[in-house]
Write a protein that holds these residues in place. Structure first.
Motif, PDB file in Angstrom:
ATOM      1  N   ASP A 214       0.823  -1.211   0.000  1.00  0.00           N
ATOM      2  CA  ASP A 214       0.000   0.000   0.000  1.00  0.00           C
ATOM      3  C   ASP A 214       0.858   1.263   0.000  1.00  0.00           C
ATOM      4  OD1 ASP A 214      -2.360  -1.404  -0.079  1.00  0.00           O
ATOM      5  OD2 ASP A 214      -2.640  -1.409   2.102  1.00  0.00           O
ATOM      6  N   LYS A 215       1.961   1.220   0.746  1.00  0.00           N
ATOM      7  CA  LYS A 215       2.867   2.380   0.801  1.00  0.00           C
ATOM      8  C   LYS A 215       3.560   2.581  -0.542  1.00  0.00           C
ATOM      9  CE  LYS A 215       3.891   2.292   5.769  1.00  0.00           C
ATOM     10  NZ  LYS A 215       4.936   2.056   6.794  1.00  0.00           N
ATOM     11  N   LEU A 216       4.000   1.459  -1.134  1.00  0.00           N
ATOM     12  CA  LEU A 216       4.696   1.537  -2.428  1.00  0.00           C
ATOM     13  C   LEU A 216       3.781   2.077  -3.526  1.00  0.00           C
ATOM     14  CD1 LEU A 216       6.741  -1.812  -2.596  1.00  0.00           C
ATOM     15  CD2 LEU A 216       7.589   0.479  -2.103  1.00  0.00           C
ATOM     16  N   ILE A 217       2.562   1.546  -3.575  1.00  0.00           N
ATOM     17  CA  ILE A 217       1.659   1.967  -4.660  1.00  0.00           C
ATOM     18  C   ILE A 217       1.177   3.400  -4.445  1.00  0.00           C
ATOM     19  CG2 ILE A 217      -0.619   1.256  -3.769  1.00  0.00           C
ATOM     20  CD1 ILE A 217      -0.966  -0.072  -6.617  1.00  0.00           C
ATOM     21  N   GLU A 218       1.160   3.830  -3.193  1.00  0.00           N
ATOM     22  CA  GLU A 218       0.788   5.218  -2.909  1.00  0.00           C
ATOM     23  C   GLU A 218       1.827   6.170  -3.514  1.00  0.00           C
ATOM     24  OE1 GLU A 218       0.030   8.164   0.917  1.00  0.00           O
ATOM     25  OE2 GLU A 218       0.033   5.979   1.209  1.00  0.00           O
ATOM     26  N   ILE A 219       3.099   5.775  -3.406  1.00  0.00           N
ATOM     27  CA  ILE A 219       4.189   6.602  -3.945  1.00  0.00           C
ATOM     28  C   ILE A 219       4.223   6.553  -5.469  1.00  0.00           C
ATOM     29  CG2 ILE A 219       6.694   6.906  -4.051  1.00  0.00           C
ATOM     30  CD1 ILE A 219       6.777   5.690  -1.183  1.00  0.00           C
ATOM     31  N   GLN A 220       4.299   5.341  -6.008  1.00  0.00           N
ATOM     32  CA  GLN A 220       4.446   5.186  -7.460  1.00  0.00           C
ATOM     33  C   GLN A 220       3.130   5.372  -8.206  1.00  0.00           C
ATOM     34  OE1 GLN A 220       7.052   2.151  -9.021  1.00  0.00           O
ATOM     35  NE2 GLN A 220       7.768   1.627  -6.951  1.00  0.00           N
ATOM     36  N   GLY A 221       2.039   4.917  -7.581  1.00  0.00           N
ATOM     37  CA  GLY A 221       0.739   5.021  -8.237  1.00  0.00           C
ATOM     38  C   GLY A 221       0.318   6.454  -8.478  1.00  0.00           C
ATOM     39  N   ASN A 226      -0.963  10.782 -12.091  1.00  0.00           N
ATOM     40  CA  ASN A 226      -0.798  12.189 -12.489  1.00  0.00           C
ATOM     41  C   ASN A 226      -0.206  12.319 -13.894  1.00  0.00           C
ATOM     42  OD1 ASN A 226      -1.810  13.138 -10.051  1.00  0.00           O
ATOM     43  ND2 ASN A 226       0.208  13.146  -9.077  1.00  0.00           N
ATOM     44  N   LYS A 227       0.574  11.338 -14.284  1.00  0.00           N
ATOM     45  CA  LYS A 227       1.172  11.352 -15.626  1.00  0.00           C
ATOM     46  C   LYS A 227       0.105  11.139 -16.706  1.00  0.00           C
ATOM     47  CE  LYS A 227       4.382   8.712 -18.519  1.00  0.00           C
ATOM     48  NZ  LYS A 227       5.304   7.551 -18.562  1.00  0.00           N
ATOM     49  N   TYR A 228      -0.835  10.203 -16.461  1.00  0.00           N
ATOM     50  CA  TYR A 228      -1.818   9.845 -17.479  1.00  0.00           C
ATOM     51  C   TYR A 228      -3.119  10.649 -17.407  1.00  0.00           C
ATOM     52  CZ  TYR A 228       1.045   5.838 -18.824  1.00  0.00           C
ATOM     53  OH  TYR A 228       2.067   5.038 -19.282  1.00  0.00           O
ATOM     54  N   VAL A 229      -3.404  11.222 -16.229  1.00  0.00           N
ATOM     55  CA  VAL A 229      -4.686  11.908 -16.070  1.00  0.00           C
ATOM     56  C   VAL A 229      -4.820  13.118 -16.992  1.00  0.00           C
ATOM     57  CG1 VAL A 229      -4.031  13.531 -14.231  1.00  0.00           C
ATOM     58  CG2 VAL A 229      -6.360  12.577 -14.292  1.00  0.00           C
ATOM     59  N   LYS A 240      -4.619   2.378 -18.589  1.00  0.00           N
ATOM     60  CA  LYS A 240      -3.230   2.828 -18.740  1.00  0.00           C
ATOM     61  C   LYS A 240      -2.473   2.741 -17.405  1.00  0.00           C
ATOM     62  CE  LYS A 240      -2.965   4.102 -23.093  1.00  0.00           C
ATOM     63  NZ  LYS A 240      -1.987   3.459 -24.019  1.00  0.00           N
ATOM     64  N   VAL A 241      -3.117   3.192 -16.335  1.00  0.00           N
ATOM     65  CA  VAL A 241      -2.498   3.165 -15.001  1.00  0.00           C
ATOM     66  C   VAL A 241      -2.285   1.716 -14.555  1.00  0.00           C
ATOM     67  CG1 VAL A 241      -2.818   3.728 -12.564  1.00  0.00           C
ATOM     68  CG2 VAL A 241      -3.434   5.403 -14.327  1.00  0.00           C
ATOM     69  N   LYS A 242      -3.273   0.893 -14.822  1.00  0.00           N
ATOM     70  CA  LYS A 242      -3.198  -0.523 -14.445  1.00  0.00           C
ATOM     71  C   LYS A 242      -2.036  -1.225 -15.147  1.00  0.00           C
ATOM     72  CE  LYS A 242      -6.459  -4.346 -13.794  1.00  0.00           C
ATOM     73  NZ  LYS A 242      -7.851  -4.784 -14.034  1.00  0.00           N
ATOM     74  N   GLN A 243      -1.901  -0.977 -16.452  1.00  0.00           N
ATOM     75  CA  GLN A 243      -0.818  -1.587 -17.233  1.00  0.00           C
ATOM     76  C   GLN A 243       0.554  -1.135 -16.720  1.00  0.00           C
ATOM     77  OE1 GLN A 243      -1.893  -0.287 -21.189  1.00  0.00           O
ATOM     78  NE2 GLN A 243      -2.949  -2.209 -21.672  1.00  0.00           N
ATOM     79  N   ALA A 244       0.666   0.163 -16.448  1.00  0.00           N
ATOM     80  CA  ALA A 244       1.939   0.715 -15.983  1.00  0.00           C
ATOM     81  C   ALA A 244       2.339   0.133 -14.630  1.00  0.00           C
ATOM     82  CB  ALA A 244       1.847   2.232 -15.897  1.00  0.00           C
ATOM     83  N   LEU A 245       1.378   0.038 -13.734  1.00  0.00           N
ATOM     84  CA  LEU A 245       1.667  -0.502 -12.393  1.00  0.00           C
ATOM     85  C   LEU A 245       1.982  -1.992 -12.443  1.00  0.00           C
ATOM     86  CD1 LEU A 245      -1.045   1.386 -10.296  1.00  0.00           C
ATOM     87  CD2 LEU A 245       1.441   1.694 -10.158  1.00  0.00           C
ATOM     88  N   TYR A 246       1.283  -2.714 -13.315  1.00  0.00           N
ATOM     89  CA  TYR A 246       1.535  -4.150 -13.447  1.00  0.00           C
ATOM     90  C   TYR A 246       2.952  -4.412 -13.972  1.00  0.00           C
ATOM     91  CZ  TYR A 246       0.799  -9.073 -14.560  1.00  0.00           C
ATOM     92  OH  TYR A 246       0.907 -10.435 -14.617  1.00  0.00           O
ATOM     93  N   GLN A 247       3.369  -3.583 -14.938  1.00  0.00           N
ATOM     94  CA  GLN A 247       4.727  -3.716 -15.489  1.00  0.00           C
ATOM     95  C   GLN A 247       5.800  -3.456 -14.431  1.00  0.00           C
ATOM     96  OE1 GLN A 247       4.767  -1.057 -18.856  1.00  0.00           O
ATOM     97  NE2 GLN A 247       3.719  -2.512 -20.198  1.00  0.00           N
TER      98      GLN A 247
END
Length: 265
Positions: A214-221, A226-229, A240-247
């Motif tokens: 949860d802490k990691l995804i809060e930082i990177q997510g 913000n990049k894709y919005v 797009k966000v899902k694909q990026a986070l999965y990668q």
């Protein structure tokens, strides 16, 4: 007739001024003075004077090389280059180098082993990177390979593990997938083989509990969102966000929870 009429010692140096027929003719190193038996009253012809000059040039090059070696060990290639750059002729340099090698001041085999040990301890480099360093120093292939043979697989594994552990500590905000990629990049850059890299990665245990995820995804997510919005919205944005986070190595359930929180927020 050319006769040595006077010999005087130069101030604070092991060099001597030679006077022929009461006129200053040239100066020589102490070793040259002794080798040619230069004494007052000795008769010299032109050939002998040229020979003395050549031998003294070798002595100068030898002493210059010794001054280079005083500060640190150097390879034969390095000494040759420094002497050539200093203005000494090729034949003089080769003679000086042979003298250095004969007296044990210059030894590429010892130098290679010393460089290998230094690179292992100070920069934690692997064999392939150290090989490049040895090649830059002009070390011959056989000498280089002989030195590298002493770098055992077990040693490489131990040093590579130190690098891997350091990488883990420096990337606490990354996912296990990202950390393993960082480890691979670091070890390859440091000159380790794929066998070493794969064995290190197999040994690394990188696990996260739900709170850490949860802490990691809060930082990177947040960064990715913000990049894709600015470019996408709705389902396309979520995809797009899902694909990026999965990668980046985030588990699907953690991603879904993040996206759900974004929607509700």
């Amino acid at each position: 007739m050319q006769v040595i009429t006077k010999i005087t010692r130069q101030k604070n140096q092991e060099r001597y001024n030679i006077y022929i027929n009461d006129k200053y003719a040239f100066s020589v190193d102490e070793s040259t003075l002794i080798k040619f038996g230069l004494t007052k009253g000795k008769i010299l012809d032109s050939f002998e004077i040229d020979e003395i000059a050549y031998e003294d040039e070798i002595a100068k090059a030898f002493n210059r090389a010794l001054s280079f070696l005083t500060y640190q060990m150097r390879s034969e290639y390095e000494i040759k280059k420094k002497l050539i750059d200093a203005g000494y002729g090729e034949s003089v340099v080769l003679e000086a180098i042979q003298k250095l090698k004969k007296l044990g001041f210059l030894n590429d085999e010892i130098y290679s082993k010393a460089l290998l040990e230094t690179k292992k301890k100070t920069t934690k480099k692997g064999p392939m990177a150290i090989k490049q360093d040895l090649m830059k120093k002009g070390i011959e292939k056989n000498t280089m390979e002989k030195a590298l043979e002493s770098y055992t697989y077990e040693e490489q594994l131990a040093i590579a593990m130190q690098l891997a552990e350091k990488t883990v500590k420096m990337n606490s905000t990354k996912t296990p997938v990202q950390i393993k990629q960082k480890i691979q990049d670091t070890l390859i850059r440091k000159g380790y083989s794929f066998d070493i890299v794969n064995e290190i990665l197999d040994q690394m245990v990188l696990e996260r509990d739900d709170e850490e995820w949860d802490k990691l995804i809060e930082i990177q997510g947040e960064k990715i969102w913000n990049k894709y919005v600015r470019k996408f919205e709705g389902k396309e944005l979520e995809l797009k966000v899902k694909q990026a986070l999965y990668q980046k190595g985030f588990p699907l359930d953690i991603i879904e929870r993040f996206l759900e929180a974004r929607e509700n927020g």
